[in-house]
Design an enzyme around this catalytic site. Structure first.
Site: not given
Length: 795
Positions: A313, A315, A551
């Protein structure tokens, strides 16, 4: 979505209500006294007693223990050495697993979720185990419901219950609705009251079982169990035949017959293999723990060794969590100062801002005269948030803030401007004035573009090196993000990640088509949470072993379905709960160390397992040959203890802990046995041939000792050759290790008291050289056989 009465205030009666202020200290103490506490067992459930029991009371320890007791009574001390080796091995296993448990426990405390509860009118973070019945628990995006409860307050609260029900769509929760433990918040926030805690909670048993410290449920462990099962089947009938042969067929001294019988049975047991596997896993946990990596499930170390695709991912993984507003571009003649007021008000309207909104809050002050009357929290599925305001001068307005390519029509000129900014790796949000109410399903329709908010993402300084490592290790990196595809592609390009960029909205829905597109592409933007999950499944359908990092709450479903889920320590509680590995220091650069540790453990265990099983095969075959030829078993336990220590025990310990970068391959049992069987067969036949020749060569009272010494020399040289093959490719320390083991055996043959202790003395010149010659021929045959196996294995 929540409607807010701007002028409403709590009266004194409401303010003192437990539904608002929470429990008092006295009420908490009362519930603790009644045992109404969330006392779910801690995640590492193996106590010291359980660790000792698991390491001591094993099937093979029982066999070895009985044989050891027999030898203590019927044979000299040196013939019972194998028992002390087992004691040492068991002790090492207990100590290492206890150290691993302590490491896990300390890391689990660091990574433990701390829910926010209201007590005595104030909010405080407490341990999950300190929650009591009727506690008021505040939750927001990414928070996991740790106990069952009933919603008391809701502010656009949307909860994902897919981990419990399998239903992917978020459920809107209103006051009075039930919340199940194990579900997590995807949008909005609220407060719920604990109605069932501890083992009564819906997901408590599931969570307890899923988080258990364990050494099972992995291909490696199940493979070793399978091997041990086969060994038992071979060992029992062979041992019975050997006992009958040595005790009844040959008219030998009883004690000597018993000693030689035990000498034939003991080496059949690959006792050190289980120990080394446990030690390697435990040391892996300790090593990773020192790097602030929490391994929530021990087999995850093995899984990482098999990973060939890692989905990242953007970000929080390739970029740091924070962002900076670099520019605001008004559209269609909008007033810049007015736009800043709108952005400031939007920031103030969200009590739990994400990284983008936090950057806006930092850049623009709150417009104090503006009051929020209605809000729509950000959702990764929607890709936008919104709020309605009373502007203080009697005017009211409704605003949306989100992805330009979601809020705008495809032909809108503002999209071209957005595209140019995305190509520079910048993140762009659109501020648009809505003409419809926020609760309208088509609120984005005819929204008027007002400004572009340009944000710069902070690249992780270590991300480029990490991606380079994966490329070198033949692990394919796929960047999967909810952001604009062009922007994500530009970020990936800055980090040196080559490959095509794909807008996930154009991906085929059916699995085969998606899998093909995933194999061809590298960067994927505008991916929805459900798509992330589908993409992981599509990659797995092509035979890939997939690791997923993330996250945020939008990563939870994919993390759960991936072969290995990796969460950042600062990630949401939900992601940490479903991930097998948590990077507590939030450093993406730690991931190569985790992958390397997995490869080291699995590659080395596969390597040394061959050493142990060659011994098992030649021991069983030697026993069969002895029974068929009706001769004395050639070895005493002391001989095979010496050989096992020098050619297997000591070298295997060092080889099991050595660096190993080779990606783990499937079919552990098949790969180990295809080397062990030919190796064991060659060793057994060569040793038995030497023994038969020696029986014709030597005569007299001490003939059996001379025959044993010649056979031992052949078996040692072949075992050393097996070790030399296993130790490849050579490094200086591996050459030193092999040479040291050879010198140790020479020392035993050269020092008189060691000769006597191990009952080894080479008699004459002819037979020892014949033994060496047979070993050389056997080593050449072994090289040819293993090369054939290598070719067939790679074909």
């Amino acid at each position: 979505m929540t409607h807010i009465d701007a002028g409403a205030e709590l009266d004194s009666t409401t303010a003192s209500s437990p539904a608002v202020t929470g429990l008092t200290a006295a009420e908490v103490a009362e519930r603790v006294g009644r045992g109404q506490v969330n006392d779910v067992p801690v995640r590492s459930s193996r106590s010291l007693a359980e660790i000792v029991r698991a390491n001591v009371f094993t099937r093979f320890n029982a066999i070895i223990g009985v044989l050891w007791l027999i030898m203590l009574f019927v044979a000299p001390f040196q013939d019972s050495l194998f028992g002390y080796v087992i004691l040492a091995n068991t002790g090492i296993g207990i100590v290492q697993e206890w150290r691993a448990k302590k490491t896990l426990d300390s890391l689990a405390v660091i990574g433990e979720a701390r829910p926010t509860v209201r007590r005595d009118g104030t909010t405080t973070e407490i341990s999950t185990s300190d929650i009591v019945l009727d506690d008021l628990i505040e939750i927001g995006p990414g928070d996991k419901a740790v106990v069952d409860g009933r919603v008391v307050e809701a502010d656009g609260l949307e909860i994902d219950e897919s981990l419990l029900t399998g239903e992917a769509d978020p459920v809107v929760k209103r006051p009075g609705d039930q919340v199940m433990s194990g579900s997590f918040v995807v949008a909005g926030g609220g407060v719920y009251q604990a109605t069932r805690v501890g083992r009564e909670a819906y997901a408590a048993q599931l969570a307890e079982e899923a988080s258990r410290f364990t050494l099972v449920h992995s291909e490696l462990r199940s493979g070793i169990s399978t091997i041990l099962k086969y060994v038992t089947w071979m060992m029992v009938p062979t041992a019975i035949g050997l006992v009958i042969s040595q005790l009844f067929v040959k008219d030998n001294d009883l004690k000597d017959s018993v000693a030689r019988t035990v000498g034939g049975i003991v080496p059949m047991v690959p006792e050190g293999l289980v120990l080394l596997t446990s030690v390697a896993f435990a040391i892996g946990v300790i090593r990773l723990g020192r790097k602030q990596v929490l391994v929530q499930e021990l087999p995850a170390i093995e899984g990482l060794a098999r990973v060939d695709t890692v989905c990242l991912d953007k970000t929080g993984t390739l970029t740091e969590g924070g962002m900076d507003v670099t520019e605001v571009r008004p559209l269609q003649g909008a007033d810049a100062s007015y736009v800043r007021k709108v952005l400031g008000a939007l920031g103030e309207a969200d009590p739990r801002p994400n990284a983008s909104l936090q950057a806006i809050i930092d850049a623009f002050p709150d417009a104090e005269e503006w009051r929020c009357t209605e809000s729509l929290p950000f959702s990764s599925a929607r890709k936008y948030s919104g709020a309605s305001f009373s502007e203080g001068d009697g005017e009211s307005s409704t605003w949306l803030l989100g992805a330009p390519d979601v809020l705008l029509a495809d032909d809108d000129p503002a999209l071209r401007e957005t595209g140019h900014l995305n190509e520079q790796g910048l993140r762009v949000l659109l501020l648009a004035r809505a003409t419809r109410d926020l609760d309208d399903p088509e609120v984005t329709r005819k929204a008027r573009p007002t400004a572009l908010v340009v944000l710069e993402q902070r690249l992780r300084p270590d991300a480029a090196d990490t991606l380079r490592y994966f490329a070198e290790q033949d692990v394919h990196a796929k960047v999967i993000s909810g952001d604009n595809a062009v922007s994500v592609g530009a970020v990936a390009a800055k980090l040196g990640l080559d490959g095509s960029t794909v807008d996930a909205r154009r991906l085929p829905a059916e699995r085969d088509g998606m899998a093909k597109a995933l194999d061809e592409g590298t960067v994927f933007g505008r991916v929805t949470p459900q798509q992330k999950r589908d993409m992981v499944g599509a990659l797995q359908s092509r035979g890939h072993t997939v690791a997923m990092t993330g996250d945020g709450v939008n990563d939870v479903l994919a993390l759960k379905d991936a072969d290995i889920g990796v969460s950042m320590g600062s990630g949401s509680e939900a992601t940490r709960a479903v991930a097998q590995i948590v990077l507590l220091d939030n450093s993406f650069a730690t991931l190569p160390s985790v992958v390397a540790e997995g490869r080291r453990v699995i590659g080395n265990i596969t390597r040394v397992a061959t050493l142990f099983l060659v011994k098992t095969v030649y021991s069983v075959l030697l026993a069969v040959l002895v029974v068929c030829w009706q001769v004395e078993y050639p070895f005493l336990p002391r001989h095979l203890t010496l050989l096992s220590t020098l050619t297997i025990g000591v070298p295997a310990f060092f080889l099991a802990l050595a660096p190993n970068k080779e990606r783990a391959k499937p079919h552990f049992v098949r790969r180990v046995m295809r080397y062990s069987v030919p190796g064991g067969v060659v060793a057994a036949i060569a040793t038995f041939v030497t023994y038969l020749i020696a029986r014709h060569h030597y005569t007299g009272a001490d003939a059996l000792d001379a025959e044993t010494s010649a056979a031992t020399l052949t078996l040692f040289l072949i075992s050393m050759w097996v070790l030399a093959i296993i130790a490849r490719p050579y490094t200086w320390w591996r050459l030193v290790l092999v040479a040291a083991m050879g010198l140790a055996f020479v020392l035993v043959l050269a020092v008189p008291w060691l000769q006597h202790f191990f009952a080894l003395k080479l008699v004459g010149v002819t037979m020892p050289w014949i033994a060496v010659g047979i070993a050389v021929v056997a080593a050449a045959v072994l090289e040819v056989l293993w090369k054939v196996v290598d070719r067939r294995g790679s074909a």
